[in-house]
Design an enzyme around this catalytic site. Sequence first.
Site, PDB file in Angstrom:
ATOM      1  N   ILE A 273       9.886   6.410  -3.950  1.00 23.48           N
ATOM      2  CA  ILE A 273       8.636   6.427  -3.183  1.00 23.48           C
ATOM      3  C   ILE A 273       9.076   6.711  -1.751  1.00 23.48           C
ATOM      4  O   ILE A 273       9.960   6.035  -1.216  1.00 23.48           O
ATOM      5  CB  ILE A 273       7.862   5.092  -3.313  1.00 23.48           C
ATOM      6  CG1 ILE A 273       6.542   5.122  -2.512  1.00 23.48           C
ATOM      7  CG2 ILE A 273       8.698   3.890  -2.921  1.00 23.48           C
ATOM      8  CD1 ILE A 273       5.644   3.896  -2.766  1.00 23.48           C
ATOM      9  N   SER A 274       8.507   7.757  -1.145  1.00 23.98           N
ATOM     10  CA  SER A 274       8.970   8.186   0.184  1.00 23.98           C
ATOM     11  C   SER A 274       8.758   7.108   1.232  1.00 23.98           C
ATOM     12  O   SER A 274       7.869   6.260   1.115  1.00 23.98           O
ATOM     13  CB  SER A 274       8.227   9.458   0.619  1.00 23.98           C
ATOM     14  OG  SER A 274       8.641  10.556  -0.141  1.00 23.98           O
ATOM     15  N   GLN A 275       9.583   7.195   2.255  1.00 18.52           N
ATOM     16  CA  GLN A 275       9.449   6.342   3.431  1.00 18.52           C
ATOM     17  C   GLN A 275       8.040   6.525   4.015  1.00 18.52           C
ATOM     18  O   GLN A 275       7.556   7.664   4.106  1.00 18.52           O
ATOM     19  CB  GLN A 275      10.511   6.817   4.414  1.00 18.52           C
ATOM     20  CG  GLN A 275      10.586   6.086   5.712  1.00 18.52           C
ATOM     21  CD  GLN A 275      11.634   6.719   6.633  1.00 18.52           C
ATOM     22  OE1 GLN A 275      12.378   7.603   6.224  1.00 18.52           O
ATOM     23  NE2 GLN A 275      11.670   6.271   7.862  1.00 18.52           N
ATOM     24  N   PRO A 276       7.357   5.450   4.408  1.00 17.69           N
ATOM     25  CA  PRO A 276       6.007   5.580   4.960  1.00 17.69           C
ATOM     26  C   PRO A 276       5.914   6.581   6.118  1.00 17.69           C
ATOM     27  O   PRO A 276       4.939   7.340   6.203  1.00 17.69           O
ATOM     28  CB  PRO A 276       5.679   4.160   5.435  1.00 17.69           C
ATOM     29  CG  PRO A 276       6.458   3.285   4.513  1.00 17.69           C
ATOM     30  CD  PRO A 276       7.731   4.027   4.233  1.00 17.69           C
TER      31      PRO A 276
ATOM     32  N   ARG B  67       0.623  -0.586  -0.540  1.00 19.64           N
ATOM     33  CA  ARG B  67       1.858   0.080  -0.986  1.00 19.64           C
ATOM     34  C   ARG B  67       2.684  -0.790  -1.934  1.00 19.64           C
ATOM     35  O   ARG B  67       3.370  -0.276  -2.815  1.00 19.64           O
ATOM     36  CB  ARG B  67       2.705   0.482   0.243  1.00 19.64           C
ATOM     37  CG  ARG B  67       3.934   1.347  -0.099  1.00 19.64           C
ATOM     38  CD  ARG B  67       4.599   1.871   1.181  1.00 19.64           C
ATOM     39  NE  ARG B  67       5.697   2.781   0.898  1.00 19.64           N
ATOM     40  CZ  ARG B  67       6.989   2.475   0.987  1.00 19.64           C
ATOM     41  NH1 ARG B  67       7.351   1.249   1.349  1.00 19.64           N
ATOM     42  NH2 ARG B  67       7.922   3.373   0.721  1.00 19.64           N
TER      43      ARG B  67
END
Length: 213
Positions: free
Chosen positions: A63-66, A37
């Site tokens: 970038i979205s939260q995992p 990531r």
Amino acid sequence: MRDTLKHKGMRNKLAETLVEKGITNKSVLEAIKTIPRHLFLDSSFEDHAYQDKAFPIGAEQTISQPYTVAFQTELLELKANAKVLEIGTGSGYQTAVLLHQKAKVYTIERQLELFKKTKLFFSKMGYRPKKYIFGDGYKGLPEEAPFDGIIVTAGAPYVPNPLLAQLKIGGRLVIPVGDEEQVMTLFVRKSEKEFEKKEFGSFRFVPLLEDKN
């Protein structure tokens, strides 16, 4: 930037955090442990890459939260070779997670700056979606429909009808719906006219923009 043992260790820790938060799909967790990531972020954010947080990636996008990536992917319940439409390519991290599920991914991005940047990144990293398109996600991709799964990675004020129409019978649409705050919503197509709807609590996404090309 390289991918080191330290990064791998951080990914394993992140996967453990997601398990604690309720993610159970082994294939999704494997993707979180495998995909670097930190390479999807500007190098100044490298230290933050494996925190369970969203980060800016330019063009007013994130970038979205995992956890969100894992949760949305888990809701899709993908089988190998599933045909998936992704609305909002962004950094390409969610795309990589889908490709790791052995999905055939068709992905649409409507921010030109981001589209170009991610296209270069995909070729450098060897990520190969079936199609990567610059266009309006609200319209979906009728020429490639129907899809086993459709995933929307931005907040939609309403559910676009074309996306529902482009689902296979048995197909699943995962979409965050709402203006300021979104409710993660799953639609399962039961028949030509019938959809089952389930809701899964509140999330925050950047808005899904329409007709801006």
